[in-house]
Design an enzyme around this catalytic site. Structure first.
Site, PDB file in Angstrom:
ATOM      1  N   ASP A  18      59.836 -13.071 -28.792  1.00  0.00           N
ATOM      2  CA  ASP A  18      58.997 -12.649 -27.673  1.00  0.00           C
ATOM      3  C   ASP A  18      57.589 -13.224 -27.780  1.00  0.00           C
ATOM      4  O   ASP A  18      56.798 -12.781 -28.609  1.00  0.00           O
ATOM      5  CB  ASP A  18      58.956 -11.116 -27.670  1.00  0.00           C
ATOM      6  CG  ASP A  18      58.155 -10.535 -26.531  1.00  0.00           C
ATOM      7  OD1 ASP A  18      57.793 -11.284 -25.605  1.00  0.00           O
ATOM      8  OD2 ASP A  18      57.903  -9.316 -26.556  1.00  0.00           O
TER       9      ASP A  18
ATOM     10  N   ASP B 269      56.074 -15.828 -21.126  1.00  0.00           N
ATOM     11  CA  ASP B 269      56.633 -14.720 -21.896  1.00  0.00           C
ATOM     12  C   ASP B 269      58.148 -14.843 -22.018  1.00  0.00           C
ATOM     13  O   ASP B 269      58.883 -14.539 -21.083  1.00  0.00           O
ATOM     14  CB  ASP B 269      56.256 -13.392 -21.233  1.00  0.00           C
ATOM     15  CG  ASP B 269      56.744 -12.184 -22.013  1.00  0.00           C
ATOM     16  OD1 ASP B 269      57.284 -12.356 -23.122  1.00  0.00           O
ATOM     17  OD2 ASP B 269      56.594 -11.058 -21.508  1.00  0.00           O
TER      18      ASP B 269
END
Length: 391
Positions: A102, A285
């Site tokens: 992430d 992201d």
């Protein structure tokens, strides 16, 4: 938010990749995992992303205060591009954990045997069985905007990413986690953002330590997220990138990391010959599924595609995208597309939900809908990113 893991494993033979870095790098192949019973949910994907950014910074802690090489970690496409995870080895002897990689967060946490309510199907790290584990003494807690949370204690241990062995890496051992985390395909999270947003202040991220311990030749990592229609999978390459995965040349874009994220400026948005937005800020992201746009930008994009606002951050869109023009973003000196086949994320009978949505923020979150169509090299040191269309 997380998904029930009822999966079948399909082993993939990975071709040897030409990576732009030192030749001593190691590579790891990972099978593709699919949950054939999973039904994609655009609404859940929006809620998960908005909850994640709402919690910055609603975190707490009890004490907030050279061999060159590359390592590559293939990642698994978790059914219809809903989630990508990679395998990471922790401890001595090592236990292999499936973690959500992430770039929108910076913590390294996972289920442990200390956890009183972690999912029964999760592989759990046992600190008592690792000879390289050391106690830290601090605690950590993450609370998200939707009420989900995870908490536990800190320690240090050896962490191996794609053959690169990080020593004395700070790890966050979950002692409790919300039900939304208990049934997913991954057992925790490996944050690749900047260390200014770690839950416990002063903790160095795995990328920090890859650099400081001289394990990678360059302070970069390349990200390829494969589409399910092309076999899924993907790969993170730490210390380099794979030039065979993109077409043309890389465009260099400065990053604003003042909030701990890989923030960039989008100069404008076009669909066909029509300009639908002026400039806005965006975060790259890998931990977000959809393309989440500022409200005004999303509304303009939706109008162009004839999509209907469902009032929950999602849009209903025509299932037949054959006549749609790609969604084009001007970034740096180049343009990058989300093609028509990525504009539909979820189909429920004759109803389709768009791969783009909106939130209450004045910035965009460029998640996997964008990233699976564009190769990105993240440079933590400069900071900057380099982007090129996938091959």
């Amino acid at each position: 938010m997380k998904l029930t893991l009822i999966s079948s494993c399909v082993a993939l033979a990975f071709m040897a990749l030409a990576t732009e870095a030192a030749p001593s790098g190691k590579k790891l192949s990972i099978p593709l995992t699919k949950n054939t019973n999973y039904k994609p949910s655009a609404k859940n994907a929006i809620q998960k992303a908005l909850a994640k950014y709402h919690r910055f910074r609603t975190t707490s802690s009890s004490n907030s205060t050279s061999t060159e090489g590359t390592g590559s970690v293939p990642v698994t496409d978790y059914y219809n591009d809903i989630e990508y995870y990679g395998k990471v080895t922790v401890g001595t002897p090592g236990v292999t954990l499936k973690l959500d990689f992430d770039t929108g967060s910076s913590d390294l946490w996972f289920a442990s045997t200390l956890c009183t309510n972690c999912g029964s199907s999760q592989t759990k790290y046992n600190p008592n069985q690792s000879s390289t584990y050391a106690k830290d003494g601090r605690t950590w807690s993450i609370s998200y905007g939707d009420g989900s949370s995870a908490s536990g204690i800190l320690g240090t241990d050896t962490v191996t990413l794609g053959g690169l062995k990080i020593t004395k890496q700070t790890i966050e051992l979950a002692k409790r986690e919300a039900t939304s985390f208990q049934s997913g395909p991954s057992y925790g999270l490996l944050g690749l953002g900047f260390d200014t947003i770690t839950t416990v202040r002063g903790v160095k991220t795995p990328v920090d330590n890859l650099i400081s311990q001289g394990l990678i030749s360059k302070p970069i990592f390349g990200v390829y997220l494969g589409k399910e229609s092309n076999g899924g999978g993907g790969e993170y390459i730490f210390g380099g990138y794979d030039s065979s995965k993109y077409s043309g040349s890389l465009t260099t874009i400065p990053v604003d990391n003042s909030n701990g994220w890989y923030g960039i400026t989008i100069k404008g948005t076009t669909i066909g010959s029509s300009k639908v937005s002026s400039s806005f800020s965006a975060i790259l992201d890998t931990g977000t599924t959809l393309l989440i746009l500022p409200n005004n930008v999303a509304s303009a994009v939706a109008r162009s595609y004839g999509a209907s606002d469902n009032g929950d951050g999602t849009y209903t869109i025509d299932c037949d995208t054959s006549s749609f023009k790609p969604l084009v973003f001007s970034i740096g000196s180049s343009t990058f597309e989300v093609p028509a086949d990525s504009l539909v994320f979820e189909q429920d009978g004759s109803t389709c939900y768009a791969g783009f949505g909106y939130g209450d923020y004045d910035f965009a979150i460029f998640g996997d809908v964008f990233l699976k169509n564009n190769y990105v090299v993240f440079n933590q040191e400069v900071p900057e990113v380099q982007i090129a269309p996938i091959a």
